[in-house]
Write a protein that holds these residues in place. Structure first.
Motif, PDB file in Angstrom:
ATOM      1  N   GLN A 144      48.691  58.953  31.629  1.00 51.31           N
ATOM      2  CA  GLN A 144      47.897  59.866  30.800  1.00 51.31           C
ATOM      3  C   GLN A 144      46.625  60.345  31.484  1.00 51.31           C
ATOM      4  OE1 GLN A 144      47.242  57.707  27.198  1.00 51.31           O
ATOM      5  NE2 GLN A 144      49.183  58.324  26.269  1.00 51.31           N
ATOM      6  N   THR A 145      46.108  59.556  32.427  1.00 54.53           N
ATOM      7  CA  THR A 145      44.794  59.897  32.986  1.00 54.53           C
ATOM      8  C   THR A 145      44.889  60.438  34.412  1.00 54.53           C
ATOM      9  OG1 THR A 145      44.509  57.587  33.701  1.00 54.53           O
ATOM     10  CG2 THR A 145      43.558  58.213  31.572  1.00 54.53           C
ATOM     11  N   LEU A 146      46.097  60.430  34.994  1.00 49.25           N
ATOM     12  CA  LEU A 146      46.237  60.836  36.392  1.00 49.25           C
ATOM     13  C   LEU A 146      47.440  61.754  36.526  1.00 49.25           C
ATOM     14  CD1 LEU A 146      45.874  57.225  37.795  1.00 49.25           C
ATOM     15  CD2 LEU A 146      44.183  59.042  38.109  1.00 49.25           C
ATOM     16  N   ASP A 147      47.480  62.547  37.610  1.00 48.26           N
ATOM     17  CA  ASP A 147      48.691  63.342  37.814  1.00 48.26           C
ATOM     18  C   ASP A 147      49.819  62.415  38.261  1.00 48.26           C
ATOM     19  OD1 ASP A 147      48.905  63.067  40.684  1.00 48.26           O
ATOM     20  OD2 ASP A 147      47.334  64.587  40.895  1.00 48.26           O
ATOM     21  N   HIS A 148      51.029  62.951  38.269  1.00 43.86           N
ATOM     22  CA  HIS A 148      52.220  62.126  38.463  1.00 43.86           C
ATOM     23  C   HIS A 148      52.167  61.283  39.743  1.00 43.86           C
ATOM     24  CE1 HIS A 148      56.388  61.281  39.740  1.00 43.86           C
ATOM     25  NE2 HIS A 148      56.549  61.031  38.450  1.00 43.86           N
ATOM     26  N   ASP A 149      51.794  61.906  40.866  1.00 40.53           N
ATOM     27  CA  ASP A 149      51.785  61.176  42.135  1.00 40.53           C
ATOM     28  C   ASP A 149      50.714  60.098  42.172  1.00 40.53           C
ATOM     29  OD1 ASP A 149      53.876  62.645  42.967  1.00 40.53           O
ATOM     30  OD2 ASP A 149      52.827  63.742  44.558  1.00 40.53           O
ATOM     31  N   ALA A 150      49.548  60.437  41.630  1.00 40.08           N
ATOM     32  CA  ALA A 150      48.457  59.460  41.627  1.00 40.08           C
ATOM     33  C   ALA A 150      48.808  58.279  40.727  1.00 40.08           C
ATOM     34  CB  ALA A 150      47.159  60.110  41.165  1.00 40.08           C
ATOM     35  N   ALA A 151      49.446  58.577  39.605  1.00 37.63           N
ATOM     36  CA  ALA A 151      49.839  57.504  38.675  1.00 37.63           C
ATOM     37  C   ALA A 151      50.854  56.580  39.342  1.00 37.63           C
ATOM     38  CB  ALA A 151      50.411  58.100  37.397  1.00 37.63           C
ATOM     39  N   LEU A 152      51.807  57.179  40.063  1.00 35.56           N
ATOM     40  CA  LEU A 152      52.808  56.362  40.757  1.00 35.56           C
ATOM     41  C   LEU A 152      52.153  55.516  41.847  1.00 35.56           C
ATOM     42  CD1 LEU A 152      55.811  55.668  40.983  1.00 35.56           C
ATOM     43  CD2 LEU A 152      56.057  57.565  42.602  1.00 35.56           C
ATOM     44  N   GLY A 185      65.602  58.627  47.703  1.00 33.78           N
ATOM     45  CA  GLY A 185      66.481  58.145  48.766  1.00 33.78           C
ATOM     46  C   GLY A 185      65.856  58.085  50.142  1.00 33.78           C
ATOM     47  N   ALA A 186      64.638  58.647  50.310  1.00 34.41           N
ATOM     48  CA  ALA A 186      64.004  58.653  51.639  1.00 34.41           C
ATOM     49  C   ALA A 186      62.814  57.682  51.677  1.00 34.41           C
ATOM     50  CB  ALA A 186      63.526  60.062  51.972  1.00 34.41           C
ATOM     51  N   GLU A 187      62.517  57.221  52.882  1.00 33.04           N
ATOM     52  CA  GLU A 187      61.354  56.330  53.070  1.00 33.04           C
ATOM     53  C   GLU A 187      60.113  57.045  52.531  1.00 33.04           C
ATOM     54  OE1 GLU A 187      60.530  52.598  55.400  1.00 33.04           O
ATOM     55  OE2 GLU A 187      62.338  53.805  55.599  1.00 33.04           O
ATOM     56  N   TRP A 188      59.264  56.313  51.838  1.00 31.62           N
ATOM     57  CA  TRP A 188      58.097  56.936  51.209  1.00 31.62           C
ATOM     58  C   TRP A 188      56.894  56.011  51.321  1.00 31.62           C
ATOM     59  CZ3 TRP A 188      55.601  55.713  46.291  1.00 31.62           C
ATOM     60  CH2 TRP A 188      54.660  56.682  45.887  1.00 31.62           C
ATOM     61  N   GLN A 189      55.780  56.616  51.683  1.00 29.74           N
ATOM     62  CA  GLN A 189      54.541  55.860  51.811  1.00 29.74           C
ATOM     63  C   GLN A 189      53.611  56.312  50.684  1.00 29.74           C
ATOM     64  OE1 GLN A 189      54.313  53.711  54.430  1.00 29.74           O
ATOM     65  NE2 GLN A 189      52.344  52.935  53.751  1.00 29.74           N
ATOM     66  N   PRO A 190      53.229  55.446  49.790  1.00 29.85           N
ATOM     67  CA  PRO A 190      52.344  55.918  48.720  1.00 29.85           C
ATOM     68  C   PRO A 190      51.002  56.370  49.290  1.00 29.85           C
ATOM     69  CG  PRO A 190      52.540  53.516  48.672  1.00 29.85           C
ATOM     70  CD  PRO A 190      53.520  54.013  49.688  1.00 29.85           C
ATOM     71  N   PRO A 191      50.437  57.470  48.717  1.00 34.68           N
ATOM     72  CA  PRO A 191      49.156  57.956  49.223  1.00 34.68           C
ATOM     73  C   PRO A 191      48.052  56.931  48.955  1.00 34.68           C
ATOM     74  CG  PRO A 191      49.717  59.053  47.165  1.00 34.68           C
ATOM     75  CD  PRO A 191      50.904  58.230  47.550  1.00 34.68           C
ATOM     76  N   ALA A 192      47.007  56.990  49.785  1.00 33.71           N
ATOM     77  CA  ALA A 192      45.846  56.119  49.555  1.00 33.71           C
ATOM     78  C   ALA A 192      45.324  56.419  48.157  1.00 33.71           C
ATOM     79  CB  ALA A 192      44.772  56.388  50.590  1.00 33.71           C
ATOM     80  N   THR A 193      44.951  55.380  47.435  1.00 32.73           N
ATOM     81  CA  THR A 193      44.641  55.565  46.026  1.00 32.73           C
ATOM     82  C   THR A 193      43.182  55.934  45.785  1.00 32.73           C
ATOM     83  OG1 THR A 193      44.431  53.185  45.959  1.00 32.73           O
ATOM     84  CG2 THR A 193      46.466  54.139  45.106  1.00 32.73           C
ATOM     85  N   GLY A 194      42.314  55.569  46.701  1.00 31.15           N
ATOM     86  CA  GLY A 194      40.916  55.960  46.564  1.00 31.15           C
ATOM     87  C   GLY A 194      40.240  55.493  45.302  1.00 31.15           C
ATOM     88  N   TYR A 195      40.421  54.225  44.956  1.00 29.60           N
ATOM     89  CA  TYR A 195      39.719  53.674  43.793  1.00 29.60           C
ATOM     90  C   TYR A 195      38.225  53.683  44.035  1.00 29.60           C
ATOM     91  CZ  TYR A 195      44.201  51.409  43.229  1.00 29.60           C
ATOM     92  OH  TYR A 195      45.519  51.131  43.129  1.00 29.60           O
TER      93      TYR A 195
END
Lengths: 322, 322
Positions: free
Chosen positions: B248-256, B309-319
């Protein structure tokens, strides 16, 4: 905080190498490195546990030698086990440090390891955090018949182990930090290397009616036994064994005041039914127990101090405050 | 220091009235008030113990509500018991406070008492000292078959309980201290009132091969299982259940990203042999266990994240850093 936590863990990961797990200790199924330590308590015994925090500049000088400090932190906790006649099993360390100072950590972990080995206790877990220097140790021991402060009865005899007054006499010397001062070595030993009376505790456990360790001062601590047992006590000042350090660095009255009102001695004060006196004196004569009869338990609720047969109030000791 | 200790004890004696002993709890022979707590461990079980320190301005804002703080301090420790599938028995509190603030202590002790009652754990001992605000809690629980981080095997399935990302999404809101902000209540609940997964742990204990609680973030924590078990793991990002507060508070990628890399969720991540899947799914279908299969254990030593299906690196979250 998650991010700062990761950051802190990153910095503090190095601390792990200073505190290696002792998974080969008795009853330690899983030591440091998981969410919990997993422990097998000795069957048929009770556990005794105690926690103490030492805060920099409240309980010790900030520039204290870290190996000395580790010894004091563990030994004063072990003294609480001795007070209950529990034998050491394992302990945890929660260490808060301003920064991961490897020189300090090397000294601290060495001191801790030496003390742990000496007294047969295993470090099984802990937490390291960033913040003001603060050391929390929790010890756990096992006892078949733990002693408590309750149980003293009128007519029981009051004993102390060893000698009293060294901890309080050591304080101004320790605070001076002057390693060249006369009696420095004795003061440092008294303050940082108190001897938890674990062996004495095991010897008296079968017949003592109440016990505690002298941390707040004999009068205050005997007062705790009286309070918890619902009794009073009478102590003969002349019988209180005065530690050499107090006797050598203070005049007679001041030394006696330290012995009866000073703290940080970590000797045991305990009570024994009169019919057990001969058994206790036998242990003392045989040289296996160093203990002195200093008074007796009476009806009432207060500790009376007698000197030359008359009521006596020890003078204010006027320790250096931190 | 003896004198300052007496002084401090004098001041801090009042604290005792805030932390009444619970001597009627199971197995507590002697609670607060003696040199040690005396405890009777449940026969035939192992003990699990964990200690955590929370330091003001490192782990929580100095002006945090004391009842909230007490809840967080106890609940994050209970989460370590859940990680080992241990059921709570007793805990100690080492509390360092700048001054004996009765209003603060009233709130803190009330929060602590409520949390202790809710999760069935007894406060049996502690230490109160003067110094910078610092809370150390040590919990002990009992387990017949404790789970650890070691034991995952290639072919096992990886699960998480509940949803992830709420703890990390809550942090900036909690740090703002703005009780009028949108989602404040959810953020405060996520940060100060995490739910230790004790019931889930009891349900999965009979067949899980490894477990821990998600405190550093799913990827880092699953990495700990891999390290201790000598395996790798593969996680499908799409399968990771994202907490409502993050969604609810973040866009989809940031929430993931919060869900896979954020910390402070205190859900369980655990592995289960493939042949136990049906048993686990039965618990989930029956509504008694909230758990989601998110990947599997493989040969290797690293956690691979896959997305579409592909290798994925989550973006830095920047808390927000504290």
């Amino acid at each position: 905080m998650p991010a700062s936590k990761e950051h802190t863990l990153g910095e503090f990961d190095l601390i792990r190498r200073f505190f290696a797990s002792e998974t080969d200790a008795d009853g330690v199924v899983q030591g440091i490195g998981d969410d919990c330590a997993i422990l097998l308590p000795p069957p048929g015994q009770l556990l005794a546990t105690s926690v103490d925090t030492l805060v920099s500049e409240v309980h010790f000088p900030a520039n204290a030698d870290p190996a000395d400090l580790a010894n004091r932190a563990l030994r004063v906790n072990l003294s609480d086990l001795a007070a209950c006649a529990a034998q050491p099993l394992w302990f945890t360390l929660a260490l808060t440090l301003p920064e991961p100072d490897t020189v300090w950590l090397e000294g601290f972990s060495r001191g801790l390891r030496e003390a742990a080995q000496k007294f047969g206790i295993a470090l099984v877990g802990g937490d390291t955090t960033r913040g003001p220097l603060c050391i929390t140790i929790q010890v756990t021991g096992a006892a078949e018949r733990p002693l408590t402060r309750a149980g003293a009865q009128p007519g029981d005899l009051v004993y102390v182990t060893g000698e009293l007054g060294a901890g309080a006499a050591a304080l101004p010397l320790v605070l001076s930090g002057d390693a060249g001062a006369s009696h420095w070595v004795q003061a440092r030993n008294a303050f940082y290397y108190p001897q938890p009376q674990l062996e004495a505790a095991a010897l008296i456990a079968p017949f003592a009616s109440a016990a505690l360790d002298v941390s707040d001062g004999l009068l205050a601590d005997l007062g705790h036994i009286c309070e918890q047992s619902g009794v009073g006590a009478e102590v003969h000042a002349e019988k209180v064994p005065v530690a050499e350090l107090a006797a050598q660095t203070l005049d007679h009255d001041a030394a006696l005041a330290m012995a009866v009102s000073g703290g940080d001695d970590y000797q045991l004060c305990f009570t024994v039914p009169a019919q057990s006196r001969s058994e206790l004196e036998r242990l003392v004569s045989a040289g296996v127990l160093e203990a002195t009869e200093i008074g007796r338990v009476i009806e009432g609720n207060a500790v009376r101090m007698l000197k030359s047969g008359a009521e006596w109030q020890p003078p204010a000791t006027g320790y250096t405050h931190f």
